[in-house]
Scaffold this motif. Structure first.
Motif, PDB file in Angstrom:
ATOM      1  N   GLY A   1      35.754  43.965  34.060  1.00  0.00           N
ATOM      2  CA  GLY A   1      36.921  44.510  34.746  1.00  0.00           C
ATOM      3  C   GLY A   1      38.176  43.678  34.615  1.00  0.00           C
ATOM      4  O   GLY A   1      39.291  44.221  34.505  1.00  0.00           O
TER       5      GLY A   1
ATOM      6  N   ALA B   1      37.573  43.186  46.578  1.00  0.00           N
ATOM      7  CA  ALA B   1      36.144  43.412  46.396  1.00  0.00           C
ATOM      8  C   ALA B   1      35.361  42.933  47.614  1.00  0.00           C
ATOM      9  O   ALA B   1      35.708  41.933  48.239  1.00  0.00           O
ATOM     10  CB  ALA B   1      35.642  42.693  45.150  1.00  0.00           C
TER      11      ALA B   1
ATOM     12  N   LEU C   1      41.892  44.931  33.204  1.00  0.00           N
ATOM     13  CA  LEU C   1      43.175  44.735  33.889  1.00  0.00           C
ATOM     14  C   LEU C   1      44.149  43.975  32.997  1.00  0.00           C
ATOM     15  O   LEU C   1      45.344  44.295  32.930  1.00  0.00           O
ATOM     16  CB  LEU C   1      42.956  43.981  35.198  1.00  0.00           C
TER      17      LEU C   1
ATOM     18  N   GLU D   1      42.879  43.864  42.738  1.00  0.00           N
ATOM     19  CA  GLU D   1      41.491  44.165  43.092  1.00  0.00           C
ATOM     20  C   GLU D   1      41.193  43.574  44.471  1.00  0.00           C
ATOM     21  O   GLU D   1      41.614  42.459  44.784  1.00  0.00           O
ATOM     22  CB  GLU D   1      40.510  43.556  42.086  1.00  0.00           C
TER      23      GLU D   1
ATOM     24  N   HIS E   1      45.430  45.875  50.007  1.00  0.00           N
ATOM     25  CA  HIS E   1      46.298  46.452  48.973  1.00  0.00           C
ATOM     26  C   HIS E   1      47.695  46.817  49.501  1.00  0.00           C
ATOM     27  O   HIS E   1      48.539  47.265  48.714  1.00  0.00           O
ATOM     28  CB  HIS E   1      45.652  47.700  48.374  1.00  0.00           C
TER      29      HIS E   1
ATOM     30  N   ILE F   1      37.617  50.908  33.660  1.00  0.00           N
ATOM     31  CA  ILE F   1      37.182  50.596  35.024  1.00  0.00           C
ATOM     32  C   ILE F   1      36.703  51.852  35.746  1.00  0.00           C
ATOM     33  O   ILE F   1      35.796  51.789  36.579  1.00  0.00           O
ATOM     34  CB  ILE F   1      38.315  49.901  35.808  1.00  0.00           C
TER      35      ILE F   1
ATOM     36  N   SER G   1      34.353  46.903  44.080  1.00  0.00           N
ATOM     37  CA  SER G   1      35.761  46.571  43.860  1.00  0.00           C
ATOM     38  C   SER G   1      36.615  47.806  44.113  1.00  0.00           C
ATOM     39  O   SER G   1      36.254  48.918  43.702  1.00  0.00           O
ATOM     40  CB  SER G   1      35.984  46.092  42.420  1.00  0.00           C
ATOM     41  N   TYR G   2      37.748  47.581  44.778  1.00  0.00           N
ATOM     42  CA  TYR G   2      38.662  48.675  45.102  1.00  0.00           C
ATOM     43  C   TYR G   2      39.989  48.451  44.390  1.00  0.00           C
ATOM     44  O   TYR G   2      40.539  47.344  44.411  1.00  0.00           O
ATOM     45  CB  TYR G   2      38.886  48.751  46.616  1.00  0.00           C
ATOM     46  N   TYR G   3      40.495  49.508  43.755  1.00  0.00           N
ATOM     47  CA  TYR G   3      41.710  49.421  42.956  1.00  0.00           C
ATOM     48  C   TYR G   3      42.681  50.529  43.327  1.00  0.00           C
ATOM     49  O   TYR G   3      42.278  51.646  43.682  1.00  0.00           O
ATOM     50  CB  TYR G   3      41.392  49.577  41.463  1.00  0.00           C
TER      51      TYR G   3
END
Length: 264
Positions: A179, A236, A183, A234, A127, A166, A154-156
Protein backbone atom coordinates in the motif's frame (compact mmCIF):
# COMPACT_ATOMS: atom_id res chain seq x y z
CA UNK A 1 -7.61 -28.45 36.75
CA UNK A 2 -5.73 -31.65 36.00
CA UNK A 3 -2.75 -32.24 38.39
CA UNK A 4 0.65 -31.35 36.92
CA UNK A 5 2.13 -34.82 37.41
CA UNK A 6 -0.88 -36.42 35.73
CA UNK A 7 -0.66 -33.95 32.85
CA UNK A 8 3.08 -34.57 32.40
CA UNK A 9 2.55 -38.31 32.48
CA UNK A 10 -0.24 -38.11 29.97
CA UNK A 11 1.84 -35.87 27.65
CA UNK A 12 4.70 -38.37 27.82
CA UNK A 13 2.40 -41.24 26.90
CA UNK A 14 0.93 -39.22 24.03
CA UNK A 15 4.41 -38.22 22.88
CA UNK A 16 3.72 -34.49 23.06
CA UNK A 17 6.56 -32.07 23.85
CA UNK A 18 6.27 -28.30 23.30
CA UNK A 19 10.05 -28.12 22.84
CA UNK A 20 10.15 -30.93 20.27
CA UNK A 21 6.92 -30.73 18.30
CA UNK A 22 7.11 -27.95 15.70
CA UNK A 23 4.65 -25.03 15.75
CA UNK A 24 1.56 -25.95 13.81
CA UNK A 25 1.93 -29.69 14.48
CA UNK A 26 -1.48 -31.31 14.79
CA UNK A 27 -2.28 -33.24 17.97
CA UNK A 28 -4.40 -36.36 17.79
CA UNK A 29 -8.14 -35.94 18.05
CA UNK A 30 -9.67 -36.72 21.43
CA UNK A 31 -11.81 -39.56 20.10
CA UNK A 32 -8.75 -41.21 18.53
CA UNK A 33 -6.83 -41.08 21.82
CA UNK A 34 -9.77 -42.50 23.73
CA UNK A 35 -10.11 -45.30 21.16
CA UNK A 36 -6.37 -46.03 21.52
CA UNK A 37 -6.77 -46.43 25.28
CA UNK A 38 -4.87 -43.24 26.21
CA UNK A 39 -7.49 -42.27 28.78
CA UNK A 40 -11.15 -41.48 29.20
CA UNK A 41 -12.77 -38.74 27.14
CA UNK A 42 -12.93 -36.56 30.25
CA UNK A 43 -9.22 -37.07 31.07
CA UNK A 44 -8.02 -36.35 27.54
CA UNK A 45 -10.30 -33.32 27.23
CA UNK A 46 -9.02 -31.88 30.52
CA UNK A 47 -5.41 -32.49 29.45
CA UNK A 48 -5.93 -30.63 26.19
CA UNK A 49 -7.65 -27.77 27.99
CA UNK A 50 -4.75 -27.53 30.45
CA UNK A 51 -2.22 -27.46 27.61
CA UNK A 52 -4.27 -24.67 26.03
CA UNK A 53 -4.46 -22.75 29.32
CA UNK A 54 -0.67 -22.95 29.60
CA UNK A 55 -0.35 -21.44 26.12
CA UNK A 56 1.27 -24.55 24.62
CA UNK A 57 -1.44 -25.34 22.09
CA UNK A 58 -4.41 -23.66 20.45
CA UNK A 59 -7.76 -25.29 19.79
CA UNK A 60 -10.39 -24.11 17.37
CA UNK A 61 -13.35 -25.52 15.48
CA UNK A 62 -12.25 -26.80 12.10
CA UNK A 63 -8.53 -26.70 12.95
CA UNK A 64 -8.37 -29.07 15.91
CA UNK A 65 -5.56 -28.74 18.46
CA UNK A 66 -2.15 -27.58 17.22
CA UNK A 67 1.17 -26.69 18.84
CA UNK A 68 1.49 -22.91 19.06
CA UNK A 69 4.54 -20.83 18.23
CA UNK A 70 6.47 -20.16 21.44
CA UNK A 71 8.97 -17.61 20.12
CA UNK A 72 7.10 -14.35 19.45
CA UNK A 73 7.50 -12.48 16.20
CA UNK A 74 9.46 -9.26 16.30
CA UNK A 75 7.15 -6.47 15.27
CA UNK A 76 9.77 -3.97 14.20
CA UNK A 77 9.43 -0.31 15.10
CA UNK A 78 10.75 2.34 12.74
CA UNK A 79 12.74 -0.16 10.66
CA UNK A 80 9.63 -1.96 9.36
CA UNK A 81 8.69 1.18 7.40
CA UNK A 82 12.10 1.78 5.79
CA UNK A 83 11.34 3.22 2.35
CA UNK A 84 14.06 1.13 0.74
CA UNK A 85 12.09 -1.99 1.66
CA UNK A 86 8.86 -1.13 -0.14
CA UNK A 87 9.81 1.69 -2.55
CA UNK A 88 12.87 -0.02 -4.04
CA UNK A 89 12.00 -3.62 -3.18
CA UNK A 90 9.03 -5.73 -2.24
CA UNK A 91 9.42 -6.15 1.53
CA UNK A 92 6.11 -4.94 2.91
CA UNK A 93 5.79 -4.41 6.67
CA UNK A 94 4.57 -7.86 7.75
CA UNK A 95 7.29 -9.47 5.61
CA UNK A 96 9.94 -7.20 7.19
CA UNK A 97 8.83 -8.53 10.59
CA UNK A 98 9.19 -12.14 9.41
CA UNK A 99 12.63 -11.51 7.94
CA UNK A 100 13.81 -9.83 11.17
CA UNK A 101 12.45 -12.78 13.17
CA UNK A 102 14.18 -15.35 10.97
CA UNK A 103 10.82 -16.83 9.97
CA UNK A 104 9.53 -17.95 6.60
CA UNK A 105 6.58 -16.33 4.89
CA UNK A 106 4.33 -16.45 1.86
CA UNK A 107 2.75 -13.36 0.34
CA UNK A 108 -0.69 -14.98 0.39
CA UNK A 109 -0.52 -15.23 4.19
CA UNK A 110 -2.11 -11.79 4.08
CA UNK A 111 -5.73 -11.87 2.95
CA UNK A 112 -7.87 -8.80 2.42
CA UNK A 113 -11.28 -7.41 1.71
CA UNK A 114 -11.90 -3.90 0.40
CA UNK A 115 -15.13 -1.97 0.81
CA UNK A 116 -16.45 1.57 0.82
CA UNK A 117 -17.83 2.33 4.28
CA UNK A 118 -19.00 5.18 6.48
CA UNK A 119 -16.24 6.65 8.65
CA UNK A 120 -16.49 5.93 12.36
CA UNK A 121 -15.75 8.71 14.83
CA UNK A 122 -12.10 7.61 15.18
CA UNK A 123 -11.55 7.29 11.43
CA UNK A 124 -13.25 10.62 10.72
CA UNK A 125 -11.18 12.42 13.38
CA UNK A 126 -7.92 11.03 12.00
CA UNK A 127 -8.73 12.11 8.44
CA UNK A 128 -10.34 15.43 9.38
CA UNK A 129 -13.72 14.32 7.97
CA UNK A 130 -17.27 14.41 9.25
CA UNK A 131 -18.39 11.21 10.94
CA UNK A 132 -20.24 9.10 8.40
CA UNK A 133 -18.25 10.38 5.39
CA UNK A 134 -17.33 7.80 2.76
CA UNK A 135 -13.91 6.14 3.13
CA UNK A 136 -12.31 3.00 1.76
CA UNK A 137 -11.58 0.24 4.29
CA UNK A 138 -8.89 -2.29 3.38
CA UNK A 139 -9.14 -5.09 5.94
CA UNK A 140 -6.42 -7.73 6.20
CA UNK A 141 -5.96 -10.89 8.23
CA UNK A 142 -2.31 -11.94 8.49
CA UNK A 143 -1.37 -15.53 9.29
CA UNK A 144 1.82 -17.42 10.02
CA UNK A 145 1.09 -20.74 8.40
CA UNK A 146 -2.38 -21.67 9.60
CA UNK A 147 -2.28 -19.47 12.71
CA UNK A 148 -3.59 -15.88 12.50
CA UNK A 149 -1.26 -13.32 14.10
CA UNK A 150 -3.18 -10.07 13.67
CA UNK A 151 -5.70 -8.07 11.73
CA UNK A 152 -5.10 -4.64 10.19
CA UNK A 153 -7.68 -2.37 8.61
CA UNK A 154 -6.50 0.74 6.78
CA UNK A 155 -8.86 3.61 6.02
CA UNK A 156 -8.30 5.99 3.11
CA UNK A 157 -9.97 9.05 1.60
CA UNK A 158 -11.52 8.02 -1.76
CA UNK A 159 -9.78 10.85 -3.62
CA UNK A 160 -6.38 9.46 -2.58
CA UNK A 161 -6.89 5.85 -3.70
CA UNK A 162 -9.73 5.69 -6.23
CA UNK A 163 -8.61 3.65 -9.24
CA UNK A 164 -5.43 2.34 -7.55
CA UNK A 165 -4.45 -1.19 -6.52
CA UNK A 166 -5.35 -0.32 -2.91
CA UNK A 167 -9.04 -0.74 -3.76
CA UNK A 168 -8.40 -4.01 -5.64
CA UNK A 169 -9.65 -6.82 -3.34
CA UNK A 170 -7.19 -9.41 -4.69
CA UNK A 171 -5.71 -11.33 -1.69
CA UNK A 172 -2.18 -10.43 -0.60
CA UNK A 173 -0.30 -7.12 -0.55
CA UNK A 174 -1.52 -4.41 -2.95
CA UNK A 175 1.03 -5.29 -5.61
CA UNK A 176 4.79 -4.87 -5.43
CA UNK A 177 5.75 -2.81 -2.38
CA UNK A 178 2.25 -2.91 -0.92
CA UNK A 179 0.00 0.00 0.00
CA UNK A 180 2.76 2.50 0.74
CA UNK A 181 4.22 1.97 -2.76
CA UNK A 182 0.75 2.54 -4.26
CA UNK A 183 0.43 5.84 -2.38
CA UNK A 184 3.96 6.80 -3.47
CA UNK A 185 3.13 6.13 -7.13
CA UNK A 186 -0.06 8.20 -6.75
CA UNK A 187 1.98 11.18 -5.54
CA UNK A 188 1.50 10.68 -1.79
CA UNK A 189 4.93 9.78 -0.43
CA UNK A 190 4.71 8.89 3.25
CA UNK A 191 6.94 11.00 5.49
CA UNK A 192 6.06 10.35 9.14
CA UNK A 193 3.54 8.49 11.26
CA UNK A 194 2.27 8.09 14.79
CA UNK A 195 1.44 4.79 16.49
CA UNK A 196 -0.57 4.25 19.66
CA UNK A 197 -0.90 0.91 21.46
CA UNK A 198 -3.68 -0.28 23.76
CA UNK A 199 -3.91 -3.62 25.59
CA UNK A 200 -7.42 -4.97 26.11
CA UNK A 201 -9.60 -8.05 26.36
CA UNK A 202 -10.63 -9.32 22.90
CA UNK A 203 -14.19 -9.44 21.70
CA UNK A 204 -15.69 -12.88 21.13
CA UNK A 205 -15.34 -12.37 17.37
CA UNK A 206 -11.66 -11.41 17.69
CA UNK A 207 -10.93 -14.39 19.95
CA UNK A 208 -12.41 -16.73 17.36
CA UNK A 209 -10.74 -15.05 14.36
CA UNK A 210 -7.27 -14.96 15.97
CA UNK A 211 -7.68 -18.41 17.58
CA UNK A 212 -6.82 -17.00 21.01
CA UNK A 213 -6.35 -19.12 24.11
CA UNK A 214 -8.73 -18.47 27.03
CA UNK A 215 -7.64 -15.36 28.91
CA UNK A 216 -5.29 -14.15 26.15
CA UNK A 217 -5.41 -10.40 25.54
CA UNK A 218 -4.87 -8.40 22.37
CA UNK A 219 -2.87 -5.28 21.60
CA UNK A 220 -4.78 -2.72 19.54
CA UNK A 221 -2.67 -0.49 17.31
CA UNK A 222 -3.71 2.89 15.88
CA UNK A 223 -1.43 4.12 13.09
CA UNK A 224 -1.75 7.50 11.39
CA UNK A 225 0.40 8.06 8.29
CA UNK A 226 1.24 11.52 6.91
CA UNK A 227 2.92 13.07 3.89
CA UNK A 228 5.57 15.76 4.42
CA UNK A 229 2.93 18.53 4.27
CA UNK A 230 0.87 16.88 7.01
CA UNK A 231 -1.80 15.26 4.84
CA UNK A 232 -3.17 12.09 6.42
CA UNK A 233 -3.12 9.39 3.75
CA UNK A 234 -3.88 6.36 5.93
CA UNK A 235 -5.40 5.65 9.33
CA UNK A 236 -5.09 2.02 10.37
CA UNK A 237 -6.39 -0.05 13.27
CA UNK A 238 -4.68 -3.35 14.01
CA UNK A 239 -5.57 -6.07 16.52
CA UNK A 240 -2.63 -8.29 17.50
CA UNK A 241 -2.58 -11.48 19.55
CA UNK A 242 -0.57 -10.20 22.54
CA UNK A 243 1.56 -13.30 23.13
CA UNK A 244 2.54 -13.72 19.47
CA UNK A 245 4.54 -10.49 19.21
CA UNK A 246 7.48 -8.70 20.78
CA UNK A 247 7.64 -4.95 20.10
CA UNK A 248 11.30 -3.83 19.84
CA UNK A 249 12.14 -0.17 19.16
CA UNK A 250 15.53 1.29 18.33
CA UNK A 251 15.80 5.08 18.29
CA UNK A 252 18.14 7.97 18.99
CA UNK A 253 17.65 9.43 22.47
CA UNK A 254 16.56 13.08 22.10
CA UNK A 255 18.11 16.01 23.95
CA UNK A 256 15.54 18.79 23.88
CA UNK A 257 17.84 21.21 25.72
CA UNK A 258 20.46 20.90 22.99
CA UNK A 259 17.84 21.30 20.28
CA UNK A 260 16.46 24.46 21.88
CA UNK A 261 19.97 25.90 22.20
CA UNK A 262 20.73 25.29 18.53
CA UNK A 263 17.52 27.02 17.46
CA UNK A 264 18.38 30.29 19.19
Amino acid sequence: MIPTDVLQGWCASEGFSSSRDPPGAQLSQIRDLVAAGEGSKDTVHKAYKELEAQGLVTSSRGHGTVVRQQQPLKRLGIARYDKAKWRDGDEVAFIADRVASGRSYRRNEQTQTVSRVKASAAVAAAHGLLEGADVYARARVVKEGAQPTHTLTSYYRPEHVEGTRIVDPTPGPAGRGGGFRVLYDAGYEIDHMTEELFARVPTAEEAQLLQLSPGEWVVELHRTTYTADGTVVEFAIGVHAATRFAWPYDFKVPDSAKTEGESK
